[in-house]
Design a protein around this motif. Structure first.
Motif, mmCIF file in Angstrom:
data_model
loop_
_atom_site.group_PDB
_atom_site.id
_atom_site.type_symbol
_atom_site.label_atom_id
_atom_site.label_comp_id
_atom_site.label_asym_id
_atom_site.label_seq_id
_atom_site.Cartn_x
_atom_site.Cartn_y
_atom_site.Cartn_z
ATOM 1 N N LEU A 42 86.122 16.086 54.126
ATOM 2 C CA LEU A 42 85.904 15.288 55.326
ATOM 3 C C LEU A 42 85.590 16.153 56.545
ATOM 4 C CD1 LEU A 42 85.954 12.549 56.768
ATOM 5 C CD2 LEU A 42 88.407 12.828 57.031
ATOM 6 N N GLU A 43 86.314 17.236 56.734
ATOM 7 C CA GLU A 43 86.118 18.082 57.908
ATOM 8 C C GLU A 43 84.889 18.970 57.794
ATOM 9 O OE1 GLU A 43 89.047 18.565 56.040
ATOM 10 O OE2 GLU A 43 90.109 16.957 57.040
ATOM 11 N N GLY A 44 84.348 19.149 56.592
ATOM 12 C CA GLY A 44 83.185 20.001 56.398
ATOM 13 C C GLY A 44 83.507 21.476 56.291
ATOM 14 N N ARG A 45 84.780 21.824 56.152
ATOM 15 C CA ARG A 45 85.161 23.233 56.053
ATOM 16 C C ARG A 45 85.280 23.712 54.618
ATOM 17 N NH1 ARG A 45 89.769 24.826 59.982
ATOM 18 N NH2 ARG A 45 88.792 26.824 59.599
ATOM 19 N N LEU A 46 85.419 22.785 53.675
ATOM 20 C CA LEU A 46 85.563 23.145 52.268
ATOM 21 C C LEU A 46 84.381 22.584 51.488
ATOM 22 C CD1 LEU A 46 87.448 24.436 50.105
ATOM 23 C CD2 LEU A 46 88.337 22.142 49.738
ATOM 24 N N ILE A 47 83.739 23.457 50.727
ATOM 25 C CA ILE A 47 82.603 23.068 49.889
ATOM 26 C C ILE A 47 82.988 23.327 48.440
ATOM 27 C CG2 ILE A 47 80.207 23.556 49.300
ATOM 28 C CD1 ILE A 47 79.827 24.478 52.181
ATOM 29 N N ILE A 48 82.703 22.358 47.579
ATOM 30 C CA ILE A 48 82.981 22.477 46.148
ATOM 31 C C ILE A 48 81.654 22.430 45.408
ATOM 32 C CG2 ILE A 48 84.079 21.400 44.157
ATOM 33 C CD1 ILE A 48 86.082 20.159 46.149
ATOM 34 N N VAL A 49 81.450 23.390 44.516
ATOM 35 C CA VAL A 49 80.225 23.456 43.724
ATOM 36 C C VAL A 49 80.603 23.415 42.248
ATOM 37 C CG1 VAL A 49 78.158 24.795 43.198
ATOM 38 C CG2 VAL A 49 79.132 24.882 45.495
ATOM 39 N N ILE A 50 79.945 22.539 41.506
ATOM 40 C CA ILE A 50 80.148 22.459 40.059
ATOM 41 C C ILE A 50 78.830 22.800 39.382
ATOM 42 C CG2 ILE A 50 80.693 20.960 38.109
ATOM 43 C CD1 ILE A 50 82.464 19.360 39.985
ATOM 44 N N TRP A 51 78.911 23.677 38.404
ATOM 45 C CA TRP A 51 77.736 24.082 37.637
ATOM 46 C C TRP A 51 78.132 24.098 36.167
ATOM 47 C CZ3 TRP A 51 77.040 29.294 35.493
ATOM 48 C CH2 TRP A 51 75.813 29.449 34.853
ATOM 49 N N HIS A 52 77.371 23.412 35.349
ATOM 50 C CA HIS A 52 77.635 23.382 33.914
ATOM 51 C C HIS A 52 76.687 24.372 33.253
ATOM 52 C CE1 HIS A 52 78.343 21.935 29.865
ATOM 53 N NE2 HIS A 52 79.414 21.337 30.353
#
Length: 108
Positions: A42-52
């Motif tokens: 929500l705050e835009g400070r944490l980014i999560i990336v998923i790659w298979h």
């Protein structure tokens, strides 16, 4: 490889199966195709990336200590970005404000 950004914000406590199911249900895309699936809190400070990678899902996170990532608006559930724009998002750079330099008209 394409980079797909999820629309809006995502609850960051969700596990990999929940996030990939979200992509599969909302955008009708295959979450195991080798593309990067990117989510933000929500705050835009944490980014999560998923790659298979073909054998399993890899989960990467980045927390910005200062600033926040600027997310593009999307009419669909996901939006594709270029690798350069994705790099700007990871660095917290506002990529919408960048201006191209003018092309030189002569060599000298």
């Amino acid at each position: 490889m394409k980079v797909w950004l999820a629309k809006g914000y995502t609850e960051t406590r969700k596990a990999v199966p929940d996030l990939t199911l979200m992509v599969q249900d909302a955008s009708k895309r295959d979450p195991m195709c080798g593309h990067l699936l990117v989510f933000r809190c929500l705050e835009g400070r944490l980014i999560i990336v998923i790659w298979h990678d073909g054998q399993g899902a890899c989960l990467f996170t980045k927390k910005l200590e200062r600033g926040r990532s600027i997310w593009p608006s999307a009419v669909d559930s996901t939006v594709a970005t270029t690798p350069a724009q994705f790099g700007y998002l990871l660095e917290g750079i506002v990529w919408r404000m960048l201006q191209k330099t003018s092309r030189p008209t002569s060599a000298g």
